[in-house]
Write a protein that holds these residues in place. Structure first.
Motif, PDB file in Angstrom:
ATOM      1  N   GLN A  50       0.566  -1.147  -0.391  1.00 55.83           N
ATOM      2  CA  GLN A  50       0.205  -0.240  -0.056  1.00 55.83           C
ATOM      3  C   GLN A  50       0.896   1.389   0.081  1.00 55.83           C
ATOM      4  OE1 GLN A  50      -2.787   0.229   3.293  1.00 55.83           O
ATOM      5  NE2 GLN A  50      -3.854  -1.912   2.127  1.00 55.83           N
ATOM      6  N   ALA A  51       2.480   1.145  -0.239  1.00 52.33           N
ATOM      7  CA  ALA A  51       3.223   2.735  -0.106  1.00 52.33           C
ATOM      8  C   ALA A  51       2.633   3.080  -1.550  1.00 52.33           C
ATOM      9  CB  ALA A  51       3.991   1.371   0.115  1.00 52.33           C
ATOM     10  N   VAL A  52       2.550   2.428  -2.661  1.00 53.31           N
ATOM     11  CA  VAL A  52       2.212   3.227  -3.851  1.00 53.31           C
ATOM     12  C   VAL A  52       1.563   1.683  -4.607  1.00 53.31           C
ATOM     13  CG1 VAL A  52       2.841   3.666  -5.992  1.00 53.31           C
ATOM     14  CG2 VAL A  52       4.479   3.474  -3.763  1.00 53.31           C
ATOM     15  N   TRP A  53       0.118   2.222  -4.489  1.00 48.16           N
ATOM     16  CA  TRP A  53      -1.174   1.527  -4.851  1.00 48.16           C
ATOM     17  C   TRP A  53      -2.019   2.119  -5.831  1.00 48.16           C
ATOM     18  CZ3 TRP A  53      -5.309  -0.767  -1.553  1.00 48.16           C
ATOM     19  CH2 TRP A  53      -5.533  -0.772  -0.611  1.00 48.16           C
ATOM     20  N   THR A  54      -3.666   1.825  -5.853  1.00 51.32           N
ATOM     21  CA  THR A  54      -4.867   1.704  -6.151  1.00 51.32           C
ATOM     22  C   THR A  54      -5.536   1.044  -5.825  1.00 51.32           C
ATOM     23  OG1 THR A  54      -3.313   2.763  -8.845  1.00 51.32           O
ATOM     24  CG2 THR A  54      -5.974   2.798  -8.736  1.00 51.32           C
ATOM     25  N   GLU A  55      -6.509   2.198  -5.277  1.00 51.63           N
ATOM     26  CA  GLU A  55      -7.330   1.146  -4.756  1.00 51.63           C
ATOM     27  C   GLU A  55      -7.999   0.236  -5.347  1.00 51.63           C
ATOM     28  OE1 GLU A  55      -9.311   1.418   0.172  1.00 51.63           O
ATOM     29  OE2 GLU A  55      -8.692   2.999  -1.238  1.00 51.63           O
ATOM     30  N   PHE A  56      -8.864   0.804  -6.546  1.00 49.29           N
ATOM     31  CA  PHE A  56      -9.856   0.459  -7.038  1.00 49.29           C
ATOM     32  C   PHE A  56      -9.847   0.940  -8.435  1.00 49.29           C
ATOM     33  CE2 PHE A  56     -11.435   2.155  -3.207  1.00 49.29           C
ATOM     34  CZ  PHE A  56     -13.101   1.487  -3.069  1.00 49.29           C
ATOM     35  N   GLY A  57     -10.269  -0.628  -9.181  1.00 47.05           N
ATOM     36  CA  GLY A  57      -9.834  -0.828 -10.647  1.00 47.05           C
ATOM     37  C   GLY A  57      -9.695  -2.527 -10.447  1.00 47.05           C
ATOM     38  N   GLY A  58      -9.376  -3.219  -9.640  1.00 43.47           N
ATOM     39  CA  GLY A  58      -8.848  -4.763  -9.814  1.00 43.47           C
ATOM     40  C   GLY A  58     -10.460  -5.194  -9.265  1.00 43.47           C
ATOM     41  N   THR A  59      -9.950  -6.999  -9.453  1.00 44.87           N
ATOM     42  CA  THR A  59     -10.679  -7.786  -8.995  1.00 44.87           C
ATOM     43  C   THR A  59     -11.444  -7.811  -6.543  1.00 44.87           C
ATOM     44  OG1 THR A  59      -9.448  -9.880  -8.945  1.00 44.87           O
ATOM     45  CG2 THR A  59     -10.842  -9.039 -10.763  1.00 44.87           C
ATOM     46  N   ARG A  60      -9.882  -7.588  -6.583  1.00 43.05           N
ATOM     47  CA  ARG A  60     -10.037  -7.781  -4.874  1.00 43.05           C
ATOM     48  C   ARG A  60     -11.790  -6.047  -4.507  1.00 43.05           C
ATOM     49  NH1 ARG A  60      -9.597 -11.051  -1.096  1.00 43.05           N
ATOM     50  NH2 ARG A  60      -7.831 -11.017  -2.439  1.00 43.05           N
ATOM     51  N   ASN A  61     -11.248  -4.979  -5.407  1.00 45.87           N
ATOM     52  CA  ASN A  61     -11.931  -3.990  -5.417  1.00 45.87           C
ATOM     53  C   ASN A  61     -11.681  -2.655  -6.428  1.00 45.87           C
ATOM     54  OD1 ASN A  61     -12.195  -3.770  -2.356  1.00 45.87           O
ATOM     55  ND2 ASN A  61      -9.453  -2.658  -2.391  1.00 45.87           N
ATOM     56  N   PRO A  62     -13.762  -3.746  -7.421  1.00 46.61           N
ATOM     57  CA  PRO A  62     -13.822  -3.009  -8.347  1.00 46.61           C
ATOM     58  C   PRO A  62     -14.096  -2.425  -8.075  1.00 46.61           C
ATOM     59  CG  PRO A  62     -15.528  -5.758  -8.122  1.00 46.61           C
ATOM     60  CD  PRO A  62     -14.513  -4.979  -6.715  1.00 46.61           C
ATOM     61  N   ILE A  63     -14.695  -1.260  -9.275  1.00 50.12           N
ATOM     62  CA  ILE A  63     -14.871   0.296  -9.695  1.00 50.12           C
ATOM     63  C   ILE A  63     -16.678  -0.063  -9.018  1.00 50.12           C
ATOM     64  CG2 ILE A  63     -15.174   2.536 -11.225  1.00 50.12           C
ATOM     65  CD1 ILE A  63     -12.275   0.758 -12.610  1.00 50.12           C
ATOM     66  N   THR A  64     -16.612   1.368  -8.364  1.00 53.68           N
ATOM     67  CA  THR A  64     -17.909   1.323  -7.611  1.00 53.68           C
ATOM     68  C   THR A  64     -18.374   2.843  -8.440  1.00 53.68           C
ATOM     69  OG1 THR A  64     -17.979   1.746  -5.775  1.00 53.68           O
ATOM     70  CG2 THR A  64     -17.834  -0.551  -5.527  1.00 53.68           C
ATOM     71  N   PRO A  65     -19.429   3.638  -7.870  1.00 52.42           N
ATOM     72  CA  PRO A  65     -19.631   4.673  -8.588  1.00 52.42           C
ATOM     73  C   PRO A  65     -18.870   5.787  -7.752  1.00 52.42           C
ATOM     74  CG  PRO A  65     -21.521   3.459  -8.495  1.00 52.42           C
ATOM     75  CD  PRO A  65     -20.868   2.981  -7.909  1.00 52.42           C
ATOM     76  N   GLU A  66     -19.189   5.322  -6.369  1.00 55.29           N
ATOM     77  CA  GLU A  66     -17.727   6.277  -5.293  1.00 55.29           C
ATOM     78  C   GLU A  66     -16.937   6.397  -5.603  1.00 55.29           C
ATOM     79  OE1 GLU A  66     -17.685   6.168  -0.520  1.00 55.29           O
ATOM     80  OE2 GLU A  66     -18.647   4.389  -1.628  1.00 55.29           O
ATOM     81  N   ALA A  67     -16.106   4.767  -6.297  1.00 59.48           N
ATOM     82  CA  ALA A  67     -14.678   5.287  -6.136  1.00 59.48           C
ATOM     83  C   ALA A  67     -14.370   6.603  -7.343  1.00 59.48           C
ATOM     84  CB  ALA A  67     -14.028   3.500  -6.682  1.00 59.48           C
ATOM     85  N   ILE A  68     -15.429   6.837  -8.731  1.00 58.89           N
ATOM     86  CA  ILE A  68     -14.743   7.953  -9.724  1.00 58.89           C
ATOM     87  C   ILE A  68     -15.367   9.250  -8.484  1.00 58.89           C
ATOM     88  CG2 ILE A  68     -14.786   6.017 -11.724  1.00 58.89           C
ATOM     89  CD1 ILE A  68     -17.675   6.683 -12.253  1.00 58.89           C
ATOM     90  N   VAL A  69     -15.179   9.392  -8.060  1.00 55.96           N
ATOM     91  CA  VAL A  69     -16.026  10.650  -6.707  1.00 55.96           C
ATOM     92  C   VAL A  69     -14.728  11.218  -6.662  1.00 55.96           C
ATOM     93  CG1 VAL A  69     -17.203  11.877  -5.089  1.00 55.96           C
ATOM     94  CG2 VAL A  69     -18.479   9.914  -6.929  1.00 55.96           C
ATOM     95  N   GLU A  70     -14.557  12.238  -6.556  1.00 62.08           N
ATOM     96  CA  GLU A  70     -13.254  13.199  -6.062  1.00 62.08           C
ATOM     97  C   GLU A  70     -13.336  13.455  -4.311  1.00 62.08           C
ATOM     98  OE1 GLU A  70     -12.397  16.129  -8.278  1.00 62.08           O
ATOM     99  OE2 GLU A  70     -10.665  15.215  -9.639  1.00 62.08           O
ATOM    100  N   LYS A  71     -12.803  13.337  -3.717  1.00 65.01           N
ATOM    101  CA  LYS A  71     -12.470  13.357  -2.577  1.00 65.01           C
ATOM    102  C   LYS A  71     -11.702  14.213  -2.192  1.00 65.01           C
ATOM    103  CE  LYS A  71     -15.435   8.940  -1.718  1.00 65.01           C
ATOM    104  NZ  LYS A  71     -15.717   7.980   0.187  1.00 65.01           N
ATOM    105  N   GLU A  72     -11.362  15.133  -0.880  1.00 71.64           N
ATOM    106  CA  GLU A  72     -10.784  16.260  -0.681  1.00 71.64           C
ATOM    107  C   GLU A  72      -9.779  15.423   1.116  1.00 71.64           C
ATOM    108  OE1 GLU A  72      -8.610  20.614   0.364  1.00 71.64           O
ATOM    109  OE2 GLU A  72     -10.996  19.894   0.861  1.00 71.64           O
ATOM    110  N   VAL A  73      -8.772  14.242   0.484  1.00 79.58           N
ATOM    111  CA  VAL A  73      -7.943  12.866   1.554  1.00 79.58           C
ATOM    112  C   VAL A  73      -7.990  14.465   2.898  1.00 79.58           C
ATOM    113  CG1 VAL A  73      -6.555  11.764   1.684  1.00 79.58           C
ATOM    114  CG2 VAL A  73      -7.982  11.598   0.013  1.00 79.58           C
ATOM    115  N   GLU A  74      -6.697  15.982   2.606  1.00 78.37           N
ATOM    116  CA  GLU A  74      -6.696  16.908   3.215  1.00 78.37           C
ATOM    117  C   GLU A  74      -6.158  17.832   2.324  1.00 78.37           C
ATOM    118  OE1 GLU A  74      -1.633  15.483   3.409  1.00 78.37           O
ATOM    119  OE2 GLU A  74      -2.459  14.059   3.251  1.00 78.37           O
TER     120      GLU A  74
END
Length: 355
Positions: free
Chosen positions: A196-220
């Motif tokens: 998880q040091a360098v990764w993309t959380e959504f888009g694979g079969t572990r975490n498929p793309i959901t409507p929430e995954a394509i929404v921009e969020k302010e992390v900080e």
């Protein structure tokens, strides 16, 4: 440590293809002012990068880079026996991009094609794969492509990644040569606990793309991204990069009894000038033996080592013989180091992508 020696395979050419669009870090809108931008430039050494236009893929850059190199080497498309394509930002989840390139480039249908979805260590791993295939002598000529369009899978509103990553494609030509007496020597490593040091959380079969995954969020503040955007946890990467790559190179040097003073060049993954300087100093190598191109191209993942060779040492590599070390490290967390020799490369080509 895992060590590997491969004989009878010679590097004969290199090419790099970069987009013509230059993105200056000092002008990025994600920074509040020039003072903030200058701090990032000073800490990373990255002043600018090349970025593709939307719709241009890493394989598009590759297509032109391969064509240029084949012309300079006087290779016909049907001469290529093997093509390995190292890339995370591949054209599709399936099929493999090397198959698409086989058709676009006019390579034979019995050409050995393989995709390796590796990141920053990809050139070293790719060299070991392609050289192993060629070393038997049945397949004679091969191309290793390391390409990435980082600007397409990282948020433009994330100041932890936007100033760092550029787009590029590189091509390394290898050839079986029974008379070539200089081996390729490798050591490898991986620590999957740091995935998880360098990764993309959504888009694979572990975490498929959901409507929430394509929404921009302010992390900080200053970090806005989607779940499908690449994330770089800077402190985790920094802690890894200042410790593990020097150890990897040291183990390579010890195992193969390398005289560091005889090394002509050390080509490092172009991640961060401070990190690379730390590695250079631990090996006690002078600055002139460790070329950098990250100030103009940024971090291009697996393409960064051959890009540094082309951008910084083209004339030397075509006109002389050199003993070199290389070390790639990053996504995985994975790393690899190698020792190799070059001897009057037939072609070293830098080109800009023509839209």
């Amino acid at each position: 440590m895992s060590f590997l020696t491969i004989n009878n395979v010679k590097m004969i050419g290199l090419a790099a293809c970069v987009p013509p669009t230059i993105e200056e870090n000092i002008s990025l809108p994600i920074f509040e002012d020039e003072s903030e931008a200058n701090k990032v430039i000073a800490s990373t050494g990255i002043e600018r990068k090349r970025v593709v236009k939307p719709g241009t893929t890493a394989s598009d850059l590759t297509f032109q880079g391969v064509q240029k190199l084949l012309k300079e080497l006087d290779w016909a498309p049907e001469d290529v026996d093997a093509l390995i394509y190292v890339c995370v930002s591949r054209d599709y989840i399936a099929p493999i991009t090397s198959a698409i390139l086989q058709d676009r480039l006019g390579f034979r249908q019995d050409c050995y094609c393989l995709d390796l979805p590796l990141g920053c260590s990809g050139w070293v791993y790719g060299m070991s794969n392609l050289a192993s295939i060629l070393s038997h002598g049945d397949l004679k000529k091969g191309l290793l492509v390391c390409a990435e369009t980082n600007s397409l899978n990282r948020s433009a509103k994330d100041k932890t990644v936007k100033p760092l990553f550029g787009d590029a494609a590189t091509v390394t030509a290898l050839e079986y040569d029974a008379a070539w007496e200089k081996p390729l020597q490798f050591t490898f490593g991986v620590d999957g606990s740091g995935y998880q040091a360098v990764w993309t959380e959504f888009g694979g079969t572990r975490n498929p793309i959901t409507p929430e995954a394509i929404v921009e969020k302010e992390v900080e503040p200053g970090v806005i991204r989607k779940g499908i955007d690449m994330v770089v946890n800077g402190m985790d990467v920094f802690s890894f990069a200042i410790k593990v790559p020097p150890r990897s190179l040291a183990s390579l040097i010890e195992h193969f009894e390398i005289d560091v003073e005889k090394i002509d060049f050390l080509f490092l993954h172009q991640a961060n000038k401070y990190i690379d300087d730390r590695i250079r100093k631990k090996l006690k190598l002078p600055e002139e033996k460790v070329p950098y191109c990250l100030q103009d191209f940024g971090n291009t993942n697996s393409a960064s080592i051959p890009l540094a060779m082309v951008a910084c040492k083209a004339k030397e590599l075509m006109n002389g013989s050199f003993e070199c070390l290389a070390c790639g490290f990053g996504v995985g967390l994975a790393w690899g180091s190698m020792r190799y020799w070059t001897d009057h490369l037939k072609a070293v080509v830098m080109c800009e992508y023509e839209y």
